[in-house]
Design a protein around this motif. Structure first.
Motif: not given
Length: 228
Positions: A142-149
């Motif tokens: 499982l791969k998750v790519f995190m981002t945010a303002d």
């Protein structure tokens, strides 16, 4: 499990929570680059202006021993450099200002990736960083790519630093994050990019519990799909 994303998106917080929930080992890959950066700063390989010679950094690698030990009080792993607990040292602003450039050095990335792959040989780990899903473990389950303002990330980082007694301004934190974003996404060696099969997690408006629930659902869906 691979978690990648931008600075101050809460990757480590989420990765720790997931590892604890699943009974997996948590590995903070960013701490490895920070530890190498700290070592180079201490032995004056990195100047006060942030300049360094790549060959000196490469030669220093053989003098660096990295390890992680579980901290029962914090319920997380602390980073050790040559036997010294440096967990607090590597989170300071001066290290943050230099780590992206040190991580650009090809030999440094190869050295750290070798260590990371050895750690993940038996699986059962959660690792966060910049190139975990694209380079270190391209076959992660499982791969998750995190981002945010960006402004939310800046406020989070500012709050973290000031809570630890560091005297910084919002402007300094924003400039540092924007510089790190540019360095991370433009370096030649394993730049920060979203893996094609990674799932985006924008946590601009999500709290820690909601982020954990989001990924837990991904895991359940993945297991269900595997069973069927």
């Amino acid at each position: 499990m691979a978690i990648d994303g931008y600075s101050s998106c809460g990757k480590s917080t989420l990765a720790r929570a997931l590892a604890a929930h699943m009974g997996y080992v948590y590995v903070d890959s960013g701490a490895m680059y920070r530890a190498i950066t700290l070592f180079c700063m201490r032995v004056k390989i990195i100047s006060a202006e942030g300049k360094f010679e790549q060959n000196k950094v490469t030669n220093a690698l053989k003098k660096i021993n990295l390890s992680f030990k579980f901290n029962s009080t914090a319920k997380a792993s602390d980073t050790y450099l040559n036997g010294e607990n440096i967990e607090k040292n590597i989170r300071q602003m001066d290290v943050s200002s230099n780590v992206s450039r040190i991580s650009m050095v090809k030999e440094v990335r190869h050295h750290v990736v070798d260590i990371q792959r050895e750690m993940g040989k038996d699986k059962g780990i959660v690792m966060d960083g910049r190139d975990i899903g694209t380079n270190v473990f391209p076959n992660a389950e499982l791969k998750v790519f995190m981002t945010a303002d960006i402004d939310i990330r800046v406020q989070r980082r500012f709050d973290e630093l000031t809570s630890k007694g560091e005297h910084v301004t919002i402007e300094e934190v924003k400039a540092n994050l924007m510089e790190r974003d540019y360095d991370d996404t433009h370096r030649k060696e394993s730049p920060l990019t979203k893996a094609k099969d990674a799932i985006i997690l924008d946590n601009s408006d999500l709290n820690k519990e909601q982020q954990l629930e989001f990924v837990e659902k991904l895991i359940k869906d993945m297991l269900l799909l595997r069973e069927t």
